[in-house]
Design an enzyme around this catalytic site. Structure first.
Site, PDB file in Angstrom:
ATOM      1  N   GLU A  74      -2.128  -5.093   1.484  1.00 10.48           N
ATOM      2  CA  GLU A  74      -2.985  -3.963   1.843  1.00 10.48           C
ATOM      3  C   GLU A  74      -4.466  -4.137   1.549  1.00 10.48           C
ATOM      4  OE1 GLU A  74       0.405  -0.468   1.476  1.00 10.48           O
ATOM      5  OE2 GLU A  74      -1.183  -0.545  -0.029  1.00 10.48           O
ATOM      6  N   GLU A  87       6.566  -1.776   4.514  1.00 12.85           N
ATOM      7  CA  GLU A  87       6.666  -0.575   3.686  1.00 12.85           C
ATOM      8  C   GLU A  87       6.801   0.635   4.597  1.00 12.85           C
ATOM      9  OE1 GLU A  87       3.747   0.150   0.687  1.00 12.85           O
ATOM     10  OE2 GLU A  87       3.639  -1.944   0.032  1.00 12.85           O
TER      11      GLU A  87
END
EC number: 3.2.1.58
Length: 435
Positions: A222, A323
């Site tokens: 991320e 995710e």
């Protein structure tokens, strides 16, 4: 997990608990471009991943294990950096050794396999390999990563090793190790240290010793593309790719940096460079970190989820959702950060009140009536179908277990029947219209 903070673009009743616990115990017992493939460890063109993240273990997250943070002092630390800083290295190491040895055990991997999963994503921070000057972090995580990989091999699970935190923080989220400033690119020293860590990580885990288990090295979790220099990020991905190749044949995973689909189509592209191969793009999808998403009806949530798979199916690289969650609210305690409330009930973010968080702040099974379970099940099934559509390579749920939540806890969701058993069972088939 995405925690969009700082305005960035991430008591149950005994009878109910007994019912769910019994269910869990019985479960544990019981148009694609052809990309050159040079490693037989996993066929991303044909094999599908059904996986789960081991969150809150080797990288701490306050919302997953709030008790760890509450035990420090009344002035609760907001991340692992401040947790170790507050305790000092000796006491922090003592407490973290206890956490590492108890939070995740071999029985968890057995439970994952029994649930039909075939994959585990394991986050780990840079500080497990090297420390930056002045870092308060403690080390010892590699020993437990090694154990996890042994257990994966024993129970037939594949794995990614995911570099979840970089020095200076690549996103400002608490799950990067340090909440607040996004300082990773502020000095070449931080990026250089990350490259050194990747070299260590890939030299140990990217070669033939682990080729029966590890089917990907994720270069960085991320990185927040809207706050980072894109060219520098691409340069880092290129360097990271070469490190993996220098040390072995593991597939290389790059995160989409929360940038639009197709952004990385021309990055590490085999057609442009025949020496590049086996690159996978990792997308993370949540509908709980902005008021607009939280306000959607269940039909709108399902429609949004279906759109993800349709779009990513047309990307150049194979993609995977690394995710996602069953959550329809951001009510879980400290989901938005230690000491913070929720957008859903307007206790965080300054927005409009959408609904009450009283029954979702901690694990309250009374909230999950048949109608509520049905809505969550619809949303979960739509996401699963979306992430398996076409050349999409599968899904990895966030996360396996938490102390106090249901929406984010795979074990509890399995017990409630919100996550299907078997995983391909559908109460709401073809919601996305793919067939």
């Amino acid at each position: 997990m995405l925690f969009p903070v700082l305005h960035l673009p991430k008591a149950m009743k005994f009878s109910s608990f007994s019912l769910i616990a019994s269910s869990l115990l019985s479960l544990v017992a019981a148009a694609p471009v052809t990309l050159l493939k040079r490693d037989s460890r996993w066929d991303y063109a044909n094999d599908k991943i059904y996986g789960v993240n081991i969150g809150g273990w080797l990288v701490l997250e306050p919302f997953i294990t709030p008790s760890l943070f509450e035990a420090v002092s009344s002035d609760v630390p907001v991340d692992e950096y401040h947790y170790t800083e507050a305790l000092g290295k000796e006491e922090a190491e003592k407490r973290l050794q206890e956490h590492w040895s108890t939070w995740i055990k071999e029985e968890d991997f057995k439970g994952m396999a029994n649930a039909g999963l075939n994959f585990v994503r394991i986050p780990i921070g840079y500080w497990a390999f090297q420390l930056a000057e002045g870092d308060p972090y403690v080390q010892g995580q590699q020993e437990y990563l090694d154990k996890a990989l042994e257990w994966c091999a024993k129970y037939g699970l594949k794995a990614w090793v995911d570099l979840h935190g970089a020095p200076g923080s690549q996103n400002g989220f608490d799950n990067s190790g340090k909440r607040g400033e996004i300082g990773w690119q502020n000095t070449t020293g931080y990026v250089d240290l990350t490259v050194q860590v990747l070299d260590q990580l890939t030299s140990k885990y990217g070669g033939s010793n682990y080729s029966d288990v590890i089917i990907g090295i994720e270069l960085l979790n991320e990185p927040l593309g809207s706050y980072l220099d894109f060219d520098q990020l691409v340069d880092f991905y290129n360097k990271g790719y070469q490190l993996v190749r220098n040390n072995g044949n593991a597939p290389v995973i790059i995160h989409d940096a929360y940038l639009p689909d197709h952004t990385f189509d021309n990055v590490l592209n085999t057609e442009q460079d025949p020496n590049v191969w086996e690159v996978i793009v990792d997308h993370h999808h949540y509908q709980v970190f902005d008021e607009g998403s939280l306000s959607q009806s269940i039909d709108e949530h399902v429609s949004t989820a279906c759109g993800w798979g349709q779009s990513e199916n047309t990307e150049y690289h194979y993609s995977l959702c690394g995710e996602w969650t069953a959550a329809l609210t951001d009510c879980a305690k400290w989901l938005n950060g230690a000491g913070r409330g929720a957008r859903y009930d307007a206790t965080f973010g300054g927005g409009n009140y959408i609904g009450s968080c009283d029954q979702l702040y901690t694990a309250n099974y009374d909230y999950f009536t048949p109608e509520v379970i049905s809505n969550y099940r619809r949303y979960v099934e739509a996401q699963m179908d979306s992430f398996l559509y076409g050349k999409n390579a599968g899904w990895v749920f966030w996360c396996w277990k938490t102390e106090n939540t249901i929406e984010w806890d795979m074990q509890r969701l399995l017990g409630l029947g919100i996550i299907p058993q078997p995983l391909d069972d559908r109460q709401y088939p073809n919601q996305c219209g793919f067939s």
